[in-house]
Motif scaffolding. Structure first.
Motif, short mmCIF file in Angstrom:
data_model
loop_
_atom_site.label_atom_id
_atom_site.label_comp_id
_atom_site.label_asym_id
_atom_site.label_seq_id
_atom_site.Cartn_x
_atom_site.Cartn_y
_atom_site.Cartn_z
N LEU A 11 -60.23 42.64 9.66
CA LEU A 11 -60.47 43.58 8.57
C LEU A 11 -61.92 43.57 8.08
O LEU A 11 -62.35 44.50 7.40
CB LEU A 11 -59.56 43.25 7.38
N HIS A 65 -58.86 53.31 -1.37
CA HIS A 65 -57.69 52.65 -0.80
C HIS A 65 -58.09 51.40 -0.02
O HIS A 65 -57.48 50.32 -0.17
CB HIS A 65 -56.93 53.60 0.13
N ALA A 66 -59.08 51.55 0.84
CA ALA A 66 -59.52 50.41 1.65
C ALA A 66 -60.11 49.30 0.77
O ALA A 66 -59.90 48.11 1.03
CB ALA A 66 -60.55 50.86 2.69
N LEU A 69 -57.40 47.19 -0.84
CA LEU A 69 -56.89 46.17 0.07
C LEU A 69 -57.87 45.01 0.19
O LEU A 69 -57.47 43.84 0.22
CB LEU A 69 -56.62 46.77 1.45
N PRO A 83 -50.66 45.89 2.58
CA PRO A 83 -51.69 46.20 3.58
C PRO A 83 -51.37 47.44 4.40
O PRO A 83 -52.27 48.20 4.78
CB PRO A 83 -51.70 44.94 4.46
N TRP A 84 -50.08 47.67 4.66
CA TRP A 84 -49.68 48.88 5.38
C TRP A 84 -49.84 50.12 4.51
O TRP A 84 -50.37 51.14 4.95
CB TRP A 84 -48.22 48.76 5.83
N MET A 87 -53.64 50.88 3.82
CA MET A 87 -54.35 51.35 5.01
C MET A 87 -53.84 52.71 5.43
O MET A 87 -54.60 53.55 5.94
CB MET A 87 -54.20 50.34 6.15
N ARG A 88 -52.56 52.96 5.22
CA ARG A 88 -52.02 54.28 5.50
C ARG A 88 -52.71 55.34 4.64
O ARG A 88 -53.10 56.41 5.12
CB ARG A 88 -50.52 54.30 5.22
N HIS A 231 -50.94 45.52 12.67
CA HIS A 231 -51.77 46.11 11.61
C HIS A 231 -53.21 46.34 12.09
O HIS A 231 -53.90 47.23 11.60
CB HIS A 231 -51.77 45.21 10.38
N THR A 235 -55.99 49.47 11.38
CA THR A 235 -57.30 49.22 10.76
C THR A 235 -58.42 49.79 11.62
O THR A 235 -59.37 50.41 11.11
CB THR A 235 -57.50 47.71 10.56
N THR A 238 -58.52 53.55 11.31
CA THR A 238 -59.03 53.93 10.00
C THR A 238 -60.54 53.79 9.93
O THR A 238 -61.25 54.69 9.44
CB THR A 238 -58.37 53.08 8.90
N HIS A 239 -61.05 52.68 10.44
CA HIS A 239 -62.49 52.44 10.42
C HIS A 239 -63.23 53.46 11.30
O HIS A 239 -64.30 53.97 10.93
CB HIS A 239 -62.79 51.02 10.88
#
Length: 256
Positions: A11, A65-66, A69, A83-84, A87-88, A231, A235, A238-239
Motif C-alpha cells: 500500500l 478515500h485512500a 485508509l 480496507p475493501w 479502496m472500492r 487486496h 490497490t 486504484t493507484h
C-alpha cells in the motif's frame, strides 16, 4: 489465536502519493482547465454542467478515500472490511474521472458528462423529496435541473438517452483505457463491493480463516482476516487509475 500483523508494504506507493496531495487543511485540487485547452473546448457549451467539475470532484473524493485508509493503517487498527470498502470508493472515484476524460471524440465525452450530471441531479431531486426541501427564490429543483440537462443535450445534437452510468461498465471502460484487463479490475471491484454491502460471499472468496470455534452441535464460527494477496491487485488498479487521471487531466487541461 492472534492474527498476524498487517503488512502494508504494497500500500505504501499509493499512500506516499496520496500524502503528497495533502495540504495543511485540505487536499490539493486539480487545476482549472486553461483556455484553449482540449478540456476547456469540451466544457465550453456545457456551462454549469462541465466535465471538469465532475472530474475534479471525483478525483478529490478518491484521494480522501485512500487517505482515510492510510490513516487507519498507520493507527494500527485494520479490520477485515474497511480496507475493501475504502479502496472500492477510491477505485470508483478515479475510474469515473478517467471515464470522463476518455471517449472517442468530443461528442462522446460531452454525452458522458451529461449522463453523469443528469444522474447527479436526479439523486439531488430524490433527496429534496425525502427532506421536503424547496429551493429559495430563483432556485431550481433537482427535477428542473434534470430537464435542463436533457434540453442542453438536445441543443448540442445529443439525442441518445442520458442513461445512468453503470458502475461496472464504467470501471471496465476505464480499465481498458489504461491497458488493464477489464474483467480482472471488475472482479476486484465486485469483491470490494460485496464487503461494502455486508454480503456473505466475499468472506469465502477474499478472506483468510485464522481460527475456528464450535458454535453449536452442527456448525463452527470462523475467525477471518483480510487476504492481502487479494487486496493487493485492487490497490494496484486504484493507484494506476489515480496516476492516469493526473497525467491525462494535465494533458487535456493544458493548451498544446
Amino acid at each position: 489465536m492472534t492474527p498476524p500483523r498487517f503488512k502494508f508494504a504494497y500500500l505504501q506507493p499509493l499512500f506516499t502519493e496520496v500524502e503528497s496531495l495533502r495540504d495543511e487543511a485540505a487536499y490539493q485540487q486539480l487545476p482549472a482547465a486553461q483556455p484553449s485547452s482540449s478540456l476547456a473546448a469540451d466544457d465550453a457549451p456545457l456551462g454549469t454542467y462541465s466535465a471538469s467539475t465532475l472530474i475534479k470532484a471525483s478525483f478529490t473524493a478518491g484521494v480522501a478515500h485512500a487517505d482515510a485508509l492510510r490513516r487507519i493503517v498507520l493507527h494500527g487498527e485494520v479490520d477485515p472490511t474497511s480496507p475493501w470498502t475504502l479502496m472500492r470508493g477510491a477505485l470508483e472515484n478515479f475510474a469515473t474521472a478517467a471515464w470522463l476524460l476518455g471517449g472517442n471524440d468530443r461528442a462522446e465525452r460531452r454525452h458522458r458528462s451529461l449522463r453523469l450530471w443528469r444522474e447527479d441531479m436526479r439523486n439531488r431531486a430524490q433527496h429534496e423529496e425525502d427532506t421536503d426541501h424547496v429551493p429559495g427564490p430563483g432556485g431550481k429543483t433537482g427535477r428542473e435541473r434534470v430537464q435542463e440537462i436533457e434540453n442542453l443535450a438536445v441543443s448540442l445534437g445529443i439525442h441518445d438517452r442520458l442513461a445512468k452510468p453503470e458502475a461496472g461498465k464504467l470501471i471496465a471502460e476505464a480499465a481498458a483505457g489504461i491497458g488493464r484487463e477489464p474483467r480482472q479490475v471488475t472482479a476486484a471491484w465486485r469483491a470490494a463491493s460485496g464487503f461494502a454491502h455486508g454480503r456473505y460471499w466475499p468472506n469465502l472468496r477474499a478472506s483468510l480463516p485464522r481460527d475456528a470455534i464450535r458454535g453449536g452441535p452442527d456448525h463452527y464460527l470462523m475467525a477471518l482476516v483480510m487476504d492481502e494477496s487479494q487486496h493487493r491487485p485492487l490497490t494496484d488498479y486504484t493507484h494506476a487509475l489515480l496516476r492516469h487521471v493526473q497525467t491525462r487531466y494535465t494533458a487535456r487541461a493544458t493548451p498544446t
